[in-house]
Enzyme design. Structure first.
Site, PDB file in Angstrom:
ATOM      1  N   GLU A 227      -5.319   2.750   7.128  1.00  0.00           N
ATOM      2  CA  GLU A 227      -5.623   3.203   5.763  1.00  0.00           C
ATOM      3  C   GLU A 227      -5.346   4.710   5.685  1.00  0.00           C
ATOM      4  O   GLU A 227      -4.670   5.260   6.560  1.00  0.00           O
ATOM      5  CB  GLU A 227      -7.065   2.843   5.406  1.00  0.00           C
TER       6      GLU A 227
ATOM      7  N   CYS B 209      13.216   9.164 -21.144  1.00  0.00           N
ATOM      8  CA  CYS B 209      11.977   9.898 -20.801  1.00  0.00           C
ATOM      9  C   CYS B 209      12.160  10.751 -19.554  1.00  0.00           C
ATOM     10  O   CYS B 209      11.703  11.878 -19.489  1.00  0.00           O
ATOM     11  CB  CYS B 209      10.815   8.939 -20.561  1.00  0.00           C
TER      12      CYS B 209
ATOM     13  N   HIS C 128      -2.020  14.823   3.562  1.00  0.00           N
ATOM     14  CA  HIS C 128      -3.321  15.414   3.892  1.00  0.00           C
ATOM     15  C   HIS C 128      -3.197  16.429   5.017  1.00  0.00           C
ATOM     16  O   HIS C 128      -2.304  16.326   5.874  1.00  0.00           O
ATOM     17  CB  HIS C 128      -4.301  14.308   4.284  1.00  0.00           C
TER      18      HIS C 128
ATOM     19  N   THR D  27       0.803  -1.234   0.000  1.00  0.00           N
ATOM     20  CA  THR D  27       0.000   0.000   0.000  1.00  0.00           C
ATOM     21  C   THR D  27       0.836   1.285   0.000  1.00  0.00           C
ATOM     22  O   THR D  27       0.423   2.292  -0.597  1.00  0.00           O
ATOM     23  CB  THR D  27      -0.935  -0.015   1.234  1.00  0.00           C
TER      24      THR D  27
HETATM   25  C1  LIG Z   1      -5.754   3.998  -3.042  1.00  0.00           C
HETATM   26  C2  LIG Z   1      -5.074   4.573  -1.818  1.00  0.00           C
HETATM   27  C3  LIG Z   1      -4.792   5.937  -1.741  1.00  0.00           C
HETATM   28  C4  LIG Z   1      -4.187   6.474  -0.605  1.00  0.00           C
HETATM   29  N1  LIG Z   1      -3.823   7.786  -0.594  1.00  0.00           N
HETATM   30  C5  LIG Z   1      -3.202   8.297   0.490  1.00  0.00           C
HETATM   31  C6  LIG Z   1      -2.760   9.632   0.504  1.00  0.00           C
HETATM   32  O1  LIG Z   1      -2.829  10.334  -0.501  1.00  0.00           O
HETATM   33  N2  LIG Z   1      -2.246  10.121   1.655  1.00  0.00           N
HETATM   34  C7  LIG Z   1      -2.136   9.375   2.782  1.00  0.00           C
HETATM   35  O2  LIG Z   1      -1.714   9.896   3.812  1.00  0.00           O
HETATM   36  N3  LIG Z   1      -2.467   8.070   2.775  1.00  0.00           N
HETATM   37  C8  LIG Z   1      -2.976   7.503   1.654  1.00  0.00           C
HETATM   38  N4  LIG Z   1      -3.305   6.179   1.624  1.00  0.00           N
HETATM   39  C9  LIG Z   1      -3.038   5.356   2.795  1.00  0.00           C
HETATM   40  C10 LIG Z   1      -1.588   4.909   2.891  1.00  0.00           C
HETATM   41  O3  LIG Z   1      -1.097   4.491   1.638  1.00  0.00           O
HETATM   42  C11 LIG Z   1      -1.503   3.746   3.901  1.00  0.00           C
HETATM   43  O4  LIG Z   1      -2.160   4.112   5.079  1.00  0.00           O
HETATM   44  C12 LIG Z   1      -0.064   3.393   4.243  1.00  0.00           C
HETATM   45  O5  LIG Z   1       0.684   3.181   3.077  1.00  0.00           O
HETATM   46  C13 LIG Z   1      -0.040   2.145   5.104  1.00  0.00           C
HETATM   47  O6  LIG Z   1       1.285   1.799   5.330  1.00  0.00           O
HETATM   48  P1  LIG Z   1       1.655   0.438   6.055  1.00  0.00           P
HETATM   49  O7  LIG Z   1       3.106   0.467   6.284  1.00  0.00           O
HETATM   50  O8  LIG Z   1       0.756   0.265   7.229  1.00  0.00           O
HETATM   51  O9  LIG Z   1       1.205  -0.688   5.033  1.00  0.00           O
HETATM   52  P2  LIG Z   1       1.986  -1.391   3.811  1.00  0.00           P
HETATM   53  O10 LIG Z   1       2.648  -0.430   2.940  1.00  0.00           O
HETATM   54  O11 LIG Z   1       0.992  -2.312   3.189  1.00  0.00           O
HETATM   55  O12 LIG Z   1       3.107  -2.221   4.540  1.00  0.00           O
HETATM   56  C14 LIG Z   1       2.863  -3.435   5.200  1.00  0.00           C
HETATM   57  C15 LIG Z   1       4.003  -4.352   4.888  1.00  0.00           C
HETATM   58  O13 LIG Z   1       3.841  -5.570   5.612  1.00  0.00           O
HETATM   59  C16 LIG Z   1       4.325  -6.628   4.808  1.00  0.00           C
HETATM   60  N5  LIG Z   1       3.761  -7.886   5.290  1.00  0.00           N
HETATM   61  C17 LIG Z   1       2.473  -8.299   5.232  1.00  0.00           C
HETATM   62  N6  LIG Z   1       2.352  -9.536   5.751  1.00  0.00           N
HETATM   63  C18 LIG Z   1       3.581  -9.911   6.164  1.00  0.00           C
HETATM   64  C19 LIG Z   1       4.096 -11.085   6.786  1.00  0.00           C
HETATM   65  N7  LIG Z   1       3.314 -12.123   7.075  1.00  0.00           N
HETATM   66  N8  LIG Z   1       5.428 -11.143   7.056  1.00  0.00           N
HETATM   67  C20 LIG Z   1       6.253 -10.099   6.770  1.00  0.00           C
HETATM   68  N9  LIG Z   1       5.799  -8.964   6.164  1.00  0.00           N
HETATM   69  C21 LIG Z   1       4.490  -8.867   5.881  1.00  0.00           C
HETATM   70  C22 LIG Z   1       3.838  -6.247   3.419  1.00  0.00           C
HETATM   71  O14 LIG Z   1       4.545  -6.920   2.397  1.00  0.00           O
HETATM   72  C23 LIG Z   1       4.050  -4.742   3.417  1.00  0.00           C
HETATM   73  O15 LIG Z   1       5.303  -4.382   2.874  1.00  0.00           O
HETATM   74  C24 LIG Z   1      -3.888   5.622   0.487  1.00  0.00           C
HETATM   75  C25 LIG Z   1      -4.146   4.247   0.386  1.00  0.00           C
HETATM   76  C26 LIG Z   1      -4.715   3.725  -0.759  1.00  0.00           C
HETATM   77  C27 LIG Z   1      -4.930   2.241  -0.874  1.00  0.00           C
END
Ligand SMILES: Cc1cc2nc3c(=O)[nH]c(=O)nc-3n(C[C@H](O)[C@H](O)[C@H](O)COP(=O)(O)OP(=O)(O)OC[C@H]3O[C@@H](n4cnc5c(N)ncnc54)[C@H](O)[C@@H]3O)c2cc1C
Length: 485
Positions: free
Chosen positions: A346, A411, A53, A44
């Site tokens: 999220e 590019c 934001h 994500t």
């Molecule tokens: C369409 C969309 C638009 C968005 N736009 C914005 C925005 O403009 N601004 C904003 O602030 N936020 C935005 N967000 C939200 C933001 O992208 C997320 O809240 C944030 O990236 C979450 O980060 P994370 O590290 O929790 O998750 P992730 O990036 O998903 O990281 C979790 C990691 O855990 C790893 N993992 C999973 N299971 C295991 C396992 N069993 N063992 C080891 N590793 C594992 C995965 O591979 C992954 O790398 C958006 C989200 C979406 C989907």
């Protein structure tokens, strides 16, 4: 065994896991990050709008509202320390109907309750002054909103944590977690790790990780958002993100248009609940819908501007029936001590990552004192972008190092030297997308048609790899089965 004994293990190297890792590297403790993929930005964190934001969309009193506002205000300092591109361009939420205008007022009130600075309702004439091509009868203008490169930001947090002593173990999928006496045994697809603390920052899999220790009451509902990317040639059409008034029942903020920090424009994302949490397809119906919705705000866009599509998946705690947003869950349960679960991170998770990291550290500090790491260095350097230098500086660079004189990606004007520096990155990543995310090579109009094979050759040479070992992005994603000639 000794090497695998940690004070803290973080599961997941997305923007949140990496921000936690960086915050923890300010202390003298042994921290490791376990990531199932071959790079730190495969889920994500790299698949979103890249918007910092301001915090007017989130319900007052929630962790989302608090961390979003904190993350927004503190970002100039973070961007400077990590040497990453960031612009506070502002944002417009445009309204067309009476109900929309009411919605704009509600958003402004909400934002003010959350202490968001610089919110104004503006007229059509004022919209046109800020963004001549954007349509709307009135708009909420937020001056604090910004844009950033989510790939570079996530990578920079990891690199800085790594430089300050955190170990990153890639291709380590956590399969099981067991509490034994006062520590955790964490089984991965490779070795077994041990740790006094476990931080579950596994995004779309965070509910599954929680279930491994017996916490069964969280379910992530994956909600996909699809996007189109427009060529830089269309970039001048929009310099400020333009959003519609969000529909409260929907899982997202509505189809918006966002200029990327590098001069492209994104249209999206849609919001569609799906069954699998790894289905990143782009679908025909949604693509058509994105064009129609995008044209309502920016009528100038044309199909010939589209260079690529992609999707991201929201790890939602609310299901389709309920709709809207839940709150971030960041908790330690008495019955499962020293394990902090982060669930439902999220949007605005990208904006909130650093305050979330600080909050997790505070939770650990409530139970034990942490000794400061006096050698902690918050500064990290990015790869110098040749294309952004003055002509004089470019000449000097080429003079000193001829690799700057060889353009690999036409590019995006990326030189051989930038590719080589990316291949030799501090985390040791050598997938093709790893180089793409670190340099922007292959992200331009031809999408790698010209430079991808050249880049694979450079990876082979630098890393002494056989052609069959070159991986595009994910495990088993080998690009070649042998030489053709
Ligand atoms: C369409 C969309 C638009 C968005 N736009 C914005 C925005 O403009 N601004 C904003 O602030 N936020 C935005 N967000 C939200 C933001 O992208 C997320 O809240 C944030 O990236 C979450 O980060 P994370 O590290 O929790 O998750 P992730 O990036 O998903 O990281 C979790 C990691 O855990 C790893 N993992 C999973 N299971 C295991 C396992 N069993 N063992 C080891 N590793 C594992 C995965 O591979 C992954 O790398 C958006 C989200 C979406 C989907």
């Amino acid at each position: 065994m000794k090497d695998k004994k940690n004070d803290v293990i973080i599961i997941g190297a997305g923007v949140v896991g990496n921000a936690i890792a960086r915050e923890l590297s300010r202390y003298n403790i042994k921290v490791s990050v376990l990531e199932k993929e071959l790079d730190v930005v495969c889920e994500t964190s790299g698949r979103n709008s890249g918007v910092l934001h301001a915090g007017f969309n989130n319900k007052p009193g929630t962790l989302m509202a608090k961390f979003c506002v904190e993350g927004n205000i503190g970002f100039d300092k973070i961007a400077k320390e990590l040497d990453i591109p960031f612009k506070r361009v502002g944002k417009l939420v445009t309204g067309f109907t009476k109900e929309d205008i009411q919605g704009l007022k509600e958003l402004k009130e909400r934002g003010e309750k959350n202490n968001v600075l610089g919110l104004e309702i503006i007229s059509r004439e004022e919209i046109k002054k800020l963004a001549p091509n954007v349509e709307g009868k009135a708009a909420l203008y937020s001056k604090m909103t910004g844009i950033l490169d989510p790939f570079i930001y996530t990578i920079a947090l990891a690199e800085n944590a790594c430089e300050n002593g955190v170990k990153f173990y890639l291709d380590r999928e956590v399969l099981n977690i067991k509490r034994i006496d006062n520590y955790y045994e964490i089984t991965t697809n490779k070795e077994t790790f041990y740790s006094r603390w476990v931080i579950n920052s596994a995004g779309l899999n965070s509910d599954k990780i929680a279930r491994m220790v017996g916490i069964k009451d969280y379910t992530i509902h994956p909600c996909r958002g699809e996007y189109f990317i427009l060529d830089k040639r269309a970039g001048s059409l929009l310099e400020i993100p333009a959003y519609p008034v969000p529909n409260k029942k929907e899982g997202g903020l509505g189809i918006h248009l966002t200029p990327s920090i590098h001069g492209n424009i994104f249209i999206g994302p849609s919001a569609q609940y799906i069954d699998e949490n790894d289905n990143y397809s782009s679908t025909n119906d949604i693509m058509d819908m994105l064009i129609n919705e995008g044209k309502k705000i920016l009528p100038e866009i044309k199909k010939e501007h589209f260079i690529r599509n992609f999707s991201g998946i929201r790890p939602k705690l609310v299901d389709k029936e309920k709709g809207g947003y839940g709150d971030f869950v960041i908790e330690e349960r008495n019955e499962i001590p020293n394990m902090i679960n982060l669930i439902g991170i999220e949007s605005p998770g990208l904006t909130s990552a650093v305050p979330i990291g600080k909050y997790v550290v505070e939770k650990i500090k409530e139970k034990e004192s942490l000794k400061e790491n006096k050698e902690f260095n918050p500064v990290r350097k990015s790869i110098l972008k040749f294309s952004e230098q003055s002509e004089k500086k470019q000449e000097e660079l080429i003079e000193k190092n001829p690799n700057y004189g060889e353009i690999v990606c036409r590019c995006e004007t990326i030189t051989k030297e930038e590719i080589l520096q990316a291949i030799n990155n501090p985390l040791g990543i050598d997938t093709v997308t790893g180089i793409k995310y670190r340099t922007r090579a292959m992200m331009g109009r031809c999408q790698g048609g010209y430079c991808q094979t050249r880049i694979t050759e450079l990876i082979m040479n630098e890393k002494n790899k056989d052609v069959k070992e070159i991986i595009y992005s994910r495990k088993y994603g080998n690009m070649f089965s042998g030489r053709v000639r």
